[in-house]
Design an enzyme around this catalytic site. Structure first.
Site, PDB file in Angstrom:
ATOM      1  N   HIS A 275       0.670  -4.923  -7.134  1.00  0.00           N
ATOM      2  CA  HIS A 275       2.080  -4.620  -7.399  1.00  0.00           C
ATOM      3  C   HIS A 275       2.967  -5.861  -7.291  1.00  0.00           C
ATOM      4  CE1 HIS A 275       4.180  -1.128  -8.566  1.00  0.00           C
ATOM      5  NE2 HIS A 275       4.697  -0.752  -7.426  1.00  0.00           N
TER       6      HIS A 275
ATOM      7  N   TYR B  43       2.262  -7.633   1.517  1.00  0.00           N
ATOM      8  CA  TYR B  43       2.141  -7.271   0.098  1.00  0.00           C
ATOM      9  C   TYR B  43       1.819  -8.469  -0.805  1.00  0.00           C
ATOM     10  CZ  TYR B  43       4.487  -3.000   1.611  1.00  0.00           C
ATOM     11  OH  TYR B  43       4.811  -1.832   2.247  1.00  0.00           O
TER      12      TYR B  43
ATOM     13  N   ASN C 165      11.415   0.060  -5.472  1.00  0.00           N
ATOM     14  CA  ASN C 165      12.221   1.081  -6.154  1.00  0.00           C
ATOM     15  C   ASN C 165      13.720   0.816  -6.074  1.00  0.00           C
ATOM     16  OD1 ASN C 165      12.433   1.640  -3.455  1.00  0.00           O
ATOM     17  ND2 ASN C 165      12.115   3.845  -3.637  1.00  0.00           N
TER      18      ASN C 165
ATOM     19  N   TYR D 104      12.855  -3.315  -1.506  1.00  0.00           N
ATOM     20  CA  TYR D 104      11.553  -2.796  -1.917  1.00  0.00           C
ATOM     21  C   TYR D 104      11.617  -2.409  -3.385  1.00  0.00           C
ATOM     22  CZ  TYR D 104       9.739  -3.380   2.686  1.00  0.00           C
ATOM     23  OH  TYR D 104       9.305  -3.959   3.854  1.00  0.00           O
TER      24      TYR D 104
END
Length: 196
Positions: free
Chosen positions: A25, A20, A73, A71
């Site tokens: 993001h 990532y 959330n 992560y």
């Protein structure tokens, strides 16, 4: 939030792991990495908080820099633990994250507000129990027509986008440093006028 309220922690939102690292993001992580690098700081893992953590020494007191390793959330859990450990009030915590509702490269400071559909910010607001959490939003724009937004935010920047992203990061760090020196209200006035 008065001008005397000092930001004591800056949270960058992102997802852990090399997969990532350069995705849209992860702009929150990228900004904190750039800020730490400018001040010759290294992050170290804090297992209790599930986060990477560094301290930025400044005149008037140190500032905690935090990258949650949960992560996206679940980002609020690490923020809640940091705030409890150091008795931080929500208005002393500034969160940096990407925002599809802003054009690419646009920066926006705010003292409070909703999460605007950003799951990481929603988790932070829930953990702190208030929408009155300062934030710096970094615009990434909307996905191309027909592309799933969830896929778009997890797509790495293309090589030809990286020089522009580099400029975004430098500008975001400049904004953060102004916030930490002069406070949210002065920084908001200064940078929002400049972007008009």
């Amino acid at each position: 939030m008065g001008e005397r309220t000092r930001i004591r922690a800056v949270i960058g939102l992102g997802n852990p792991g090399p997969h990532y690292a350069f995705t849209r993001h992860n702009l929150g992580f990228m900004v904190l990495d750039r800020l730490a690098s400018r001040h010759h700081l290294s992050f170290r893992q804090q297992s209790r908080w599930q986060a990477m953590w560094a301290k930025l020494p400044l005149e008037g007191g140190e500032v905690h820099l935090l990258k949650p390793l949960t992560y996206m959330n679940l980002s609020g859990e690490a923020v809640r633990r940091l705030s409890q450990r150091y008795s931080l009030r929500p208005e002393e915590i500034l969160v940096v994250y990407d925002d599809m509702d802003l054009p690419p490269g646009r920066l926006k400071l705010a003292l409070s507000g909703s999460a605007g559909g950003h799951r990481g910010m929603a988790s932070v607001l829930e953990a702190l129990g208030t929408p009155a959490v300062p934030r710096l939003r970094l615009g990434i724009g909307r996905p191309p027509e027909g592309m799933d937004p969830a896929l778009y935010v997890l797509t790495p920047f293309a090589p030809d986008e990286l020089p522009e992203v580099d400029r975004w990061l430098d500008r975001a760090v400049m904004v953060l440093e102004c916030v930490l020196r002069e406070g949210m209200l002065k920084a908001m006035n200064k940078f929002h006028q400049r972007q008009q």
